[in-house]
Design an enzyme around this catalytic site. Structure first.
Site, mmCIF file in Angstrom:
data_model
loop_
_atom_site.group_PDB
_atom_site.id
_atom_site.type_symbol
_atom_site.label_atom_id
_atom_site.label_comp_id
_atom_site.label_asym_id
_atom_site.label_seq_id
_atom_site.Cartn_x
_atom_site.Cartn_y
_atom_site.Cartn_z
ATOM 1 N N VAL A 1 0.858 -1.190 0.000
ATOM 2 C CA VAL A 1 0.000 0.000 0.000
ATOM 3 C C VAL A 1 0.894 1.240 0.000
ATOM 4 O O VAL A 1 1.792 1.385 0.833
ATOM 5 C CB VAL A 1 -0.930 0.021 1.226
ATOM 6 N N LYS A 2 0.622 2.102 -0.990
ATOM 7 C CA LYS A 2 1.438 3.310 -1.128
ATOM 8 C C LYS A 2 0.665 4.489 -0.554
ATOM 9 O O LYS A 2 -0.494 4.722 -0.943
ATOM 10 C CB LYS A 2 1.736 3.525 -2.612
ATOM 11 N N VAL A 3 1.293 5.193 0.354
ATOM 12 C CA VAL A 3 0.640 6.350 0.984
ATOM 13 C C VAL A 3 1.550 7.571 0.850
ATOM 14 O O VAL A 3 2.769 7.427 0.787
ATOM 15 C CB VAL A 3 0.335 6.092 2.493
#
Ligand code: G3P
Length: 222
Positions: A82-84
């Site tokens: 998951v890229k935040v």
């Protein structure tokens, strides 16, 4: 050093994956929108084609939205990261996902301090954008050196340096010399890395010599 492809283009992903070059994929909302089509099917296909880590980015900017989206993104495959974004809510989400065993890539890193904080929040990857720093007259590669030195000083940080916003093959060599863990490459940069004019000329000469040889010896073959 691992090589990721920075794209949502399925043809490019298949092409370079068939050569055995890809350890993973990174995407972002700009790259997804560039490809058009249905993002859900694109993300589903990428996670099927690629065995390694596939970064899929949230588009919410507040914590609860990021958590909801991140959990949905994880359903595309076991290899989803998951890229935040590097924001207070992004770090909070990073910490929550990491505690749940979900790997996180913290993106839009432009300083060593931001990388340090993302590592503290449990990021698997930090993504410093070197090309965009170069664009504004700063030294993107210097940032990679600084982050490498900091992470080496504190081996308890397991966070990997994922060099992003790479614009040309020299960036890749420099990142490898520094000891970056990963480079994520636009397909055009990876294509350039394959090529050398002397390789092309050398192959043309080999084949021309072989043709001449065959003219006098029609039965030869390999
Ligand atoms: O992975 C980040 C990358 O896609 C940004 O690249 O060239 O838009 O700065 P660029």
């Amino acid at each position: 050093m691992k090589i990721f492809l920075d794209t949502a283009n399925l043809d490019s992903i298949k092409k370079f994956n068939d050569m055995g070059l890809l350890d993973g994929i990174t995407t972002n909302p700009s790259l997804m929108s560039k490809e058009g089509g249905n993002p859900k099917s694109v993300m589903g296909e990428i996670t099927q084609i690629i065995q390694g880590d596939v970064s899929l980015e949230v588009v919410s900017t507040e914590y609860s939205g990021m958590m909801e989206e991140g959990k949905r993104l994880c359903e595309y495959g076991d290899n989803v990261v998951v890229k935040v974004p590097m924001t207070p809510d992004g770090l909070k989400a990073c910490k929550s996902f990491s505690l749940d065993g979900i790997p996180v890539n913290v993106t839009l890193i432009f300083s060593a301090n931001q990388a340090l904080l993302a590592a503290k929040a449990g990021a698997k990857y930090v993504s410093p954008f070197i090309g965009r720093l170069d664009d504004i007259g700063q030294d993107g590669m210097r940032l990679i050196q600084d982050i490498r030195q900091i992470f080496n000083n504190y081996p308890e940080f397991k966070t990997q340096i994922l060099v992003a916003s790479i614009r040309h093959p020299v960036h890749v060599v420099d990142a490898a010399k520094i000891g970056a863990d990963v480079v994520t490459l636009p397909p055009a940069v990876l294509e350039k890395m394959l090529q050398h004019p002397l390789t092309k000329i050398g192959l043309e000469n080999f084949l021309a010599d072989w043709e001449k040889f065959k003219e006098g010896n029609p039965d030869v073959s390999i």
